[in-house]
Design an enzyme around this catalytic site. Structure first.
Site, PDB file in Angstrom:
ATOM      1  N   GLY A  11       0.829  -1.206   0.000  1.00  0.00           N
ATOM      2  CA  GLY A  11       0.000   0.000   0.000  1.00  0.00           C
ATOM      3  C   GLY A  11       0.859   1.250   0.000  1.00  0.00           C
ATOM      4  O   GLY A  11       1.864   1.324   0.710  1.00  0.00           O
ATOM      5  N   ALA A  22      15.421  10.814  -1.217  1.00  0.00           N
ATOM      6  CA  ALA A  22      16.579  10.756  -0.327  1.00  0.00           C
ATOM      7  C   ALA A  22      17.530   9.635  -0.734  1.00  0.00           C
ATOM      8  O   ALA A  22      18.760   9.816  -0.724  1.00  0.00           O
ATOM      9  CB  ALA A  22      16.114  10.559   1.116  1.00  0.00           C
ATOM     10  N   ARG A  72       1.055  -5.292  -5.141  1.00  0.00           N
ATOM     11  CA  ARG A  72       1.285  -6.496  -4.350  1.00  0.00           C
ATOM     12  C   ARG A  72       1.590  -7.629  -5.322  1.00  0.00           C
ATOM     13  O   ARG A  72       0.997  -7.700  -6.399  1.00  0.00           O
ATOM     14  CB  ARG A  72       0.064  -6.809  -3.485  1.00  0.00           C
ATOM     15  N   ASP A 103       5.112  -4.868   6.078  1.00  0.00           N
ATOM     16  CA  ASP A 103       5.491  -6.224   6.462  1.00  0.00           C
ATOM     17  C   ASP A 103       5.772  -7.124   5.256  1.00  0.00           C
ATOM     18  O   ASP A 103       6.817  -7.786   5.201  1.00  0.00           O
ATOM     19  CB  ASP A 103       4.377  -6.837   7.320  1.00  0.00           C
ATOM     20  N   GLY A 104       4.861  -7.165   4.289  1.00  0.00           N
ATOM     21  CA  GLY A 104       5.063  -8.014   3.126  1.00  0.00           C
ATOM     22  C   GLY A 104       6.273  -7.604   2.315  1.00  0.00           C
ATOM     23  O   GLY A 104       7.011  -8.462   1.791  1.00  0.00           O
ATOM     24  N   THR A 125       4.148   2.868   5.628  1.00  0.00           N
ATOM     25  CA  THR A 125       2.768   2.405   5.762  1.00  0.00           C
ATOM     26  C   THR A 125       2.029   3.357   6.684  1.00  0.00           C
ATOM     27  O   THR A 125       2.571   3.768   7.717  1.00  0.00           O
ATOM     28  CB  THR A 125       2.689   0.973   6.323  1.00  0.00           C
ATOM     29  N   ASP A 127      -0.376   2.644   8.574  1.00  0.00           N
ATOM     30  CA  ASP A 127      -0.913   1.965   9.754  1.00  0.00           C
ATOM     31  C   ASP A 127      -0.016   2.069  10.979  1.00  0.00           C
ATOM     32  O   ASP A 127      -0.458   1.771  12.088  1.00  0.00           O
ATOM     33  CB  ASP A 127      -1.173   0.489   9.444  1.00  0.00           C
ATOM     34  N   ASP A 129       2.352   0.137  11.897  1.00  0.00           N
ATOM     35  CA  ASP A 129       2.295  -1.191  12.522  1.00  0.00           C
ATOM     36  C   ASP A 129       3.561  -2.022  12.338  1.00  0.00           C
ATOM     37  O   ASP A 129       3.528  -3.254  12.430  1.00  0.00           O
ATOM     38  CB  ASP A 129       1.090  -1.969  11.976  1.00  0.00           C
ATOM     39  N   ARG A 171      -6.382  -2.549   9.960  1.00  0.00           N
ATOM     40  CA  ARG A 171      -6.884  -3.931  10.013  1.00  0.00           C
ATOM     41  C   ARG A 171      -6.366  -4.656  11.258  1.00  0.00           C
ATOM     42  O   ARG A 171      -7.102  -5.364  11.926  1.00  0.00           O
ATOM     43  CB  ARG A 171      -6.460  -4.687   8.750  1.00  0.00           C
ATOM     44  N   GLY A 185     -11.233  14.316  19.923  1.00  0.00           N
ATOM     45  CA  GLY A 185     -12.220  14.348  20.992  1.00  0.00           C
ATOM     46  C   GLY A 185     -13.350  13.360  20.834  1.00  0.00           C
ATOM     47  O   GLY A 185     -14.485  13.622  21.263  1.00  0.00           O
ATOM     48  N   GLU A 222     -11.086  -0.442  11.123  1.00  0.00           N
ATOM     49  CA  GLU A 222     -11.702  -1.446  10.256  1.00  0.00           C
ATOM     50  C   GLU A 222     -11.448  -2.873  10.735  1.00  0.00           C
ATOM     51  O   GLU A 222     -12.213  -3.790  10.418  1.00  0.00           O
ATOM     52  CB  GLU A 222     -11.179  -1.293   8.832  1.00  0.00           C
ATOM     53  N   HIS A 249      -9.770   5.088   1.228  1.00  0.00           N
ATOM     54  CA  HIS A 249      -8.445   5.334   0.687  1.00  0.00           C
ATOM     55  C   HIS A 249      -8.022   6.796   0.681  1.00  0.00           C
ATOM     56  O   HIS A 249      -6.868   7.097   0.378  1.00  0.00           O
ATOM     57  CB  HIS A 249      -8.349   4.751  -0.732  1.00  0.00           C
TER      58      HIS A 249
END
Length: 319
Positions: A11, A22, A72, A103-104, A125, A127, A129, A171, A185, A222, A249
């Site tokens: 993504g 850079a 992907r 991650d992938g 990413t 996320d 994560d 996710r 808030g 989500e 998105h």
């Protein structure tokens, strides 16, 4: 190392272009040729590779998305797909690779490293994560996009005295929901890392109504459930009228914030430094505003954890 490649995978996230810039300019400054791989690992397999010059990355630092495009690639998860990619690298004499993604993307980079092509991962990413770094490229921009939406939705929620459910990305990680909910808030925040009690949420909404509160904003990641599904649960438990907004998105788009541009620039340059030192098989990150790097094995062994203190604070402030 005289030739390196750079690709973006998975993504897209705002700031990827700043990271690519850079990598290219840091490498050229040190007399290293840089090749852009277009379309992620799919582009690597298909040989969609082009040498990049200083001008190739001009005027991209402020643009969202990725100039190298992204995709992907299931084929690259196979030994055959990886062999095709290696063949393309060998033909051009590319000795190392900077992989910007999640991650992938990191798993593909680790596979290449294990087969003799040193790769360095850069966390891109929204996320937030990825373990081994406090922040990922794109998270801050996505966060501000969500906050802007919350502010606008709250205006109409106030006008019509309704409960609004806002579904955001996340996710497996609730960082976007948590940070945006606290900053915006929100009365209730639902994240994948923490279960929820519908009775407790209904009681909180009812308590707010009794003290004269006319509207509420609920943020749902989500990974918990869809906004539409949760709205049905709220209506069944409270009889309150709800409206649902799924941001989707739009959270991935937009010009990156200053924070993401600086973060991407620092991480992209650090990745080149690691390749120059023949130190592949690692991923860069930031901790306490200091650049760090960890092995891919450590990244996968670790686990990103949401800040539960922030989560509990959000509950205390939303009474």
């Amino acid at each position: 190392m005289k030739k390196i490649g750079v690709l973006t995978s998975g993504g897209d996230s705002p700031g990827m272009n700043a990271a690519v810039r850079a990598v290219v300019r840091k490498a050229i400054f040190h007399d290293i040729e840089v090749f852009g791989i277009f379309g992620g690992y799919t582009g690597l397999i298909n040989g969609n590779i082009k040498k990049l010059e200083l001008g190739s990355v001009g005027d991209i630092i402020h643009r969202g998305g990725t100039m190298l495009y992204s995709a992907r690639c299931e084929e690259f998860k196979t030994a055959e797909g990886q062999s095709k990619g290696i063949e393309q690298l060998e033909q051009l004499g590319i000795e190392g690779l900077v992989v910007i993604g999640g991650d992938g993307s990191y798993r593909g980079a680790m596979a290449l490293t294990e087969q003799g092509y040193p790769c360095v991962g850069v966390p891109g990413t929204i996320d937030n994560d990825i373990s081994g770094t406090q922040y990922t490229i794109g998270f801050d921009t996505a966060l501000n996009t969500v906050i802007d939406a919350i502010d606008k939705i709250r205006d109409t929620a106030t006008s019509h005295e309704r409960t609004f459910i806002i579904e955001v990305m996340g996710r497996d990680a609730g960082d976007i929901a948590l940070w945006a909910g606290l900053a915006g808030g929100a009365e209730t925040i639902l994240i994948p890392e923490v279960g929820y009690d519908m009775n407790e949420i209904a009681a909180r909404l009812q308590k707010g109504l009794e003290r004269g509160k006319k509207h509420s904003v609920i943020i749902v990641a989500e990974g918990v459930c869809s906004g539409v599904e949760f709205a049905k649960q709220v209506e069944a438990a409270t009889n309150f009228e709800t409206r649902v907004s799924v941001l989707g998105h739009m959270q991935r788009g937009g010009s990156p914030t200053a924070f993401d541009r600086v973060l991407a620039s620092r991480l992209g340059a650090k990745a080149v430094e690691l390749l120059m030192a023949n130190n592949g098989g690692r991923a860069v990150g930031i901790e306490n505003n200091q650049l760090v790097d960890h092995t891919f094995a450590d990244i996968f062994a670790g686990q990103h954890r949401v800040d539960l203190e922030m989560y509990h604070l959000s509950q205390e402030l939303s009474i």
